[in-house]
Design an enzyme around this catalytic site. Structure first.
Site, PDB file in Angstrom:
ATOM      1  N   PHE A   1      33.677  -2.055  11.441  1.00 28.29           N
ATOM      2  CA  PHE A   1      33.710  -1.356   9.957  1.00 28.29           C
ATOM      3  C   PHE A   1      34.957  -0.612   9.950  1.00 28.29           C
ATOM      4  O   PHE A   1      35.289   0.276  10.812  1.00 28.29           O
ATOM      5  CB  PHE A   1      32.551  -0.700   9.733  1.00 28.29           C
ATOM      6  CG  PHE A   1      32.397   0.288   8.252  1.00 28.29           C
ATOM      7  CD1 PHE A   1      33.365  -0.075   7.429  1.00 28.29           C
ATOM      8  CD2 PHE A   1      31.460   1.204   8.437  1.00 28.29           C
ATOM      9  CE1 PHE A   1      33.238   0.787   6.188  1.00 28.29           C
ATOM     10  CE2 PHE A   1      31.812   2.220   7.237  1.00 28.29           C
ATOM     11  CZ  PHE A   1      32.383   1.495   6.196  1.00 28.29           C
ATOM     12  N   CYS A   2      35.830  -0.564   8.913  1.00 27.98           N
ATOM     13  CA  CYS A   2      37.083   0.198   8.850  1.00 27.98           C
ATOM     14  C   CYS A   2      38.045   0.144  10.088  1.00 27.98           C
ATOM     15  O   CYS A   2      38.286  -1.117  10.260  1.00 27.98           O
ATOM     16  CB  CYS A   2      36.834   1.708   8.381  1.00 27.98           C
ATOM     17  SG  CYS A   2      37.947   2.700   8.044  1.00 27.98           S
ATOM     18  N   VAL A   3      38.411   1.143  10.520  1.00 29.41           N
ATOM     19  CA  VAL A   3      39.388   0.968  11.665  1.00 29.41           C
ATOM     20  C   VAL A   3      38.429   0.382  12.823  1.00 29.41           C
ATOM     21  O   VAL A   3      39.170  -0.321  13.843  1.00 29.41           O
ATOM     22  CB  VAL A   3      39.753   2.481  12.105  1.00 29.41           C
ATOM     23  CG1 VAL A   3      38.579   3.433  12.548  1.00 29.41           C
ATOM     24  CG2 VAL A   3      40.640   2.220  13.249  1.00 29.41           C
TER      25      VAL A   3
END
Length: 546
Positions: free
Chosen positions: A279-281
């Site tokens: 998720f995300c980075v």
């Protein structure tokens, strides 16, 4: 009231890329709007009715109270502000500056316009004045006390933090820490079904915030949902970096973070392959790890899920306005060799992207009206920031946001391996959200063009966090799926079908293909090699920045 073409002012405007003729036209329109507003105000003052000269943009809730419209003079103040703000932003849009400079100028202009809203000042906000009269000034006194408390904390309170506790009301899914090193704790969750899929699911959350965005309360826990569908779930809990740990690099995060978590989960599950989610980075890290795995001929990952993640950083929205060569060099000089990037600084930058929603609304509510913010789990998590090690942060920003090297085969290395996403052949589920201001959905879509394996792209409604935390049981919002694979995200969207409800059910149906069949749920967490260290959520996630 135009600007003479040969005036010194006009020459000054041209020197900074401003078209004097366009500015004159904008000024003329602004004057006409103010004249119409003044006439409208006089008409209302005399008892008549008049159409408004300016209205807020859709979604702007600053002036939604009837108090702003009921009194003609506050209505005048509101509309005058909106007219002037529009002039400022239109002036920026009409400039001849190159796109990046114009975007920066627009961002600064928007920040200034938002800050100068009459809603942000007690003397010009009718809601604040009315409440102060009704409470005989007590609302203002409470606001001053709350301001003093927030100054001491060093941040604006956005939720009632006393309503939540990590490990009890949040991150309460039953499990155990089954591995830890200096950088991560790995949590294994207790199965909720008699049988589980043979291949475990390993979640890599963002290291910029705590992992429990994926395990909030039982009714909106993504972790719990996956467990209920029969998956054996493992979660990485990143260390909140202190000064003594400021030496970790990007390679460390991949090697002893992502890759180690995959290795331990395989060993505990007794499976040759795992399913991985980032998720995300965390998705960017997962992508880098997959590139290392692919280069080494390793097939330990059966499928990959990317939630609101970027592998291509060609368009990162307003975040890119904070990042240029000079700012990155300054960070590298200060913390590139060791030190920390403070989570509070990162949080402030993200809040500035949506200042009206994440800054000024709380200034008005907390300090001018003296009200307590609501108890919202998403905002509690948002305020629970984490520090990052300087070397890791500097590598990440330079190789992604600044130079976008990850997407170019061989342009950068991770663990000594040239990164080439074209060699990553695992099936991938790529999820973006349509109103995401941190990971623009069209940029997230480019992941489907970088990976070699089969990809499924799904577009969820809402933004970066609310679009992800969208429980299937509540059947809220919608998502788009089924578009034809193409290089153009707009063409994909045009061919996609909008479906009601959360994307969670679509994802779980996709993931089932890679589960590897069912086996009896384990009776214990961990194994002989990796014993239970402590109950979930563990120590690392409880460490808060004071």
């Amino acid at each position: 009231m135009g600007v003479p073409a040969d005036s010194e002012f006009a020459r000054s405007l041209r020197s900074v890329g401003v078209d004097a003729a366009k500015l004159a036209a904008l000024q003329s329109r602004c004057v006409q709007q103010h004249m119409a507003l003044w006439q409208s105000t006089l008409t209302r003052q005399a008892g008549g009715e008049a159409a408004p000269a300016a209205e807020p943009e859709r979604g702007d809730r600053r002036f939604s109270s009837a108090e702003w419209q009921r009194n003609p003079w506050f209505d005048y103040l509101r509309q005058s502000y909106l007219i002037n703000s529009r002039l400022l932003l239109d002036w920026v849009d009409s400039s001849k500056a190159e796109p990046r400079a114009k975007a920066r100028l627009r961002f600064i202009a928007r920040q200034f316009a938002d800050a100068m809203s009459p809603a942000n000042f007690a003397a010009t906000n009718p809601e604040v004045l009315k409440l102060a009269l009704e409470t005989q000034g007590e609302s203002l006194a409470r606001g001053i006390r709350q301001l003093a408390e927030d100054v001491h904390k060093g941040r604006i309170s956005t939720t009632d933090e006393s309503a939540f506790e990590v490990g009890k009301s949040l991150a309460a899914t039953e499990g155990a820490v089954v591995f830890e090193n200096e950088l991560i704790q790995l949590i294994q969750y207790k199965p909720l079904t008699p049988t589980v899929f043979r291949r475990p699911l390993v979640m890599i959350p963002p290291c910029i915030n705590k992992y429990y965005i994926l395990d909030l309360q039982p009714e909106n826990s993504f972790v719990r949902y996956a467990l209920e569908q029969g998956h054996m779930v493992f979660m990485v809990s990143w260390r909140n970096i202190t000064e003594g740990l400021g030496y970790f690099t990007w390679d460390d995060y991949i090697e002893i973070g992502v890759l180690k978590a995959l290795e331990v989960a395989r060993a505990i599950a007794g499976a040759e392959e795992v399913n991985a989610l980032g998720f995300c980075v965390g998705g960017t890290m997962l992508g880098a790890a997959l590139a290392v795995i692919a280069a080494n001929g390793d097939k330990r990952v059966e499928s990959a899920t990317f939630l609101a993640s970027m592998l291509d950083f060609s368009d990162t929205g307003d975040i890119a306005l904070f990042i240029d060569e000079a700012s990155v060099e300054a960070r590298e000089a200060a913390i590139g060799g060791g030190g920390i990037m403070r989570g509070t600084d990162i949080a402030m930058a993200f809040s500035a992207l949506r200042a009206n929603d994440l800054v000024w609304s709380y200034v008005v509510n907390n300090y001018l009206k003296g009200k307590q913010p609501e108890a919202l789990d998403l905002l509690y998590w948002n305020a629970d920031s984490t520090n990052l090690p300087g070397p890791m942060y500097c590598w990440y920003v330079r190789n992604t946001y600044l130079e976008n090297r990850l997407r170019e085969p061989g342009k950068t290395t991770v663990l000594g391996v040239p990164v080439d996403f074209g060699k990553v052949a695992v099936p991938a589920y790529v999820l973006a959200t349509r109103e995401d201001h941190i990971v623009p959905w069209r940029t997230a879509y480019q992941t489907t063009q970088l990976l070699q394996g089969e990809t499924r792209f799904v577009l969820g409604a809402s933004g970066h966090v609310a679009g992800i935390v969208n429980p299937a049981s509540k059947n809220r919002r919608s998502h788009w799926a089924g578009g034809k694979p193409t290089m153009d995200p707009e063409a994909w969207l045009a061919a996609a079908t909008e479906r009601p409800g959360s994307w969670w059910a679509d994802w779980i149906q996709w993931l089932e293909r890679f589960g590897g069949g069912n086996v009896k749920a384990p009776a214990r967490l961990g194994n002989a090699q990796f014993n239970s260290i402590e109950p979930a959520p563990g120590r690392y996630v409880r460490h808060r920045i004071v």
